[in-house]
Design an enzyme around this catalytic site. Structure first.
Site, short mmCIF file in Angstrom:
data_model
loop_
_atom_site.label_atom_id
_atom_site.label_comp_id
_atom_site.label_asym_id
_atom_site.label_seq_id
_atom_site.Cartn_x
_atom_site.Cartn_y
_atom_site.Cartn_z
N GLU A 1 0.83 -1.20 0.00
CA GLU A 1 0.00 0.00 0.00
C GLU A 1 0.87 1.26 0.00
O GLU A 1 1.91 1.31 0.67
CB GLU A 1 -0.87 0.01 1.27
CG GLU A 1 -1.73 1.24 1.44
CD GLU A 1 -2.49 1.23 2.77
OE1 GLU A 1 -3.45 2.01 2.89
OE2 GLU A 1 -2.13 0.45 3.68
N LYS B 1 -9.13 3.15 -2.66
CA LYS B 1 -9.55 2.72 -1.33
C LYS B 1 -10.90 3.35 -0.98
O LYS B 1 -11.06 4.58 -1.04
CB LYS B 1 -8.49 3.11 -0.31
CG LYS B 1 -8.61 2.45 1.05
CD LYS B 1 -7.38 2.78 1.89
CE LYS B 1 -7.35 2.03 3.21
NZ LYS B 1 -6.11 2.32 3.98
N CYS C 1 -5.47 -2.67 2.62
CA CYS C 1 -5.37 -2.58 4.07
C CYS C 1 -6.72 -2.88 4.75
O CYS C 1 -7.28 -3.94 4.54
CB CYS C 1 -4.79 -1.22 4.48
SG CYS C 1 -3.90 -1.25 6.06
#
Length: 315
Positions: free
Chosen positions: A44, A131, A165
């Site tokens: 990430e 995200k 994540c």
């Protein structure tokens, strides 16, 4: 083709910025070439950086001028998807013959997004995933993705998707990805805890898919010459733990020890059918008569212009 080599590169952003980070990635080319991965996952926010411990001068009700300067530097270190860094990675993908999935900080106008890019050997950048929900103080600096960037791409080795994540903790997002038929789950992250590794094994087991989690490695604040309030000066900021898991939750490679590392595992798509025999989370083990999930994949621009066609006065 059912067999493939799945790999995760545990590496950290260079403190001096994206140019130096790209150089670090390219320095692994010989090792990557020797490993011959078909799919390679990187962490990430690798290009652009994960500013762990930073607060960007934000206090409840006001922002400090020096925090605005911090953000300006961070913004300038982000990447454009048509920029030279992505072109270099596309060339790397082509040279290696490898599908690359990696995390970047993407400039989208005047906003930043934590994004996973999908780069293919023949076609370059083929898809992106922004995200959906930045965690905690990440919302100070990153915008929220929408449902239009939730791709699962086809490959010779199975269908490939990504969750970044703590998105991996979102049950409904996972259900949507499972419904898209993901075979290879990519999880770029900066979470290095033992519980994260348990989460990764759970998702591989729940989705009956192969999974590669690539975590950054960042040495201690003392080594980096930075401050992180409440963090021990000699403790690694991000200590890795990248791993690869199989469709029954078994660990195929890793978790990688602290430091930079390349891990890999041989996978066989035929194993997925056998694994899904007794558990297909969106098939025979679902209850659509009771539960229903609606997924909105509409792009959600902040401003939309709608024009009404005017009739010709002569009509």
């Amino acid at each position: 083709m059912t067999k493939a080599t799945l790999a995760a590169l545990q590496i950290g952003s260079h403190p001096q910025g994206k140019t130096e980070t790209l150089a670090k990635i390219l320095a692994f080319e010989s090792e990557l070439s020797a490993a011959s991965p078909d799919i390679l996952v990187m962490p990430e926010a690798l290009l652009g950086g994960y500013p762990k411990g930073s607060d960007f001068g934000t206090r409840l009700g006001y922002r400090l001028p020096e925090g605005r300067e911090d953000f300006a530097r961070y913004y300038n270190n982000a990447v454009d998807l048509d920029g030279p860094e992505i072109a270099e990675l596309s060339d790397l993908s082509k040279r290696l013959g490898t599908i690359i999935v990696l995390g970047v900080i993407e400039r989208g106008g005047n906003s930043l997004y934590c994004t996973a890019l999908f780069i293919a050997p023949d076609d370059g950048l083929v898809a992106k995933h922004r995200k959906l929900m930045p965690t905690g103080a990440e919302r100070l600096i990153w915008g929220l993705g929408d449902g239009s960037t939730m791709p699962v791409i086809d490959s010779d080795f199975g269908r490939i998707g990504a969750a970044i994540c703590w998105e991996n903790h979102m049950p409904l997002f996972r259900a949507a990805m499972y419904a898209k038929g993901v075979d290879i789950w990519c999880a770029p992250t900066v979470d290095h805890r033992d519980v994260w590794q348990a989460t990764m094994r759970h998702i591989a087991h729940e989705g009956r898919c192969f999974l590669a989690s690539a975590c950054q490695f960042q040495p201690s604040p003392e080594a980096l010459g930075v401050k992180a309030d409440g963090w021990r000066e000699t403790r690694d900021l991000i200590s890795g733990g990248s791993l690869i898991a199989g469709p029954l939750g078994d660990v195929l490679a890793g978790p990688a020890e602290t430091g930079e590392a390349l891990i890999k595992a041989e996978i066989d798509r035929e194993e997925l059918t056998r694994a899904r025999y007794d558990f297909d989370v969106v098939g025979h083990y679902s209850r659509p008569d009771i539960f229903e999930l609606r997924v909105d994949e509409t792009p959600r621009a902040g401003v939309q212009f709608v024009s009404n066609a005017q009739s010709d006065p002569a009509d």
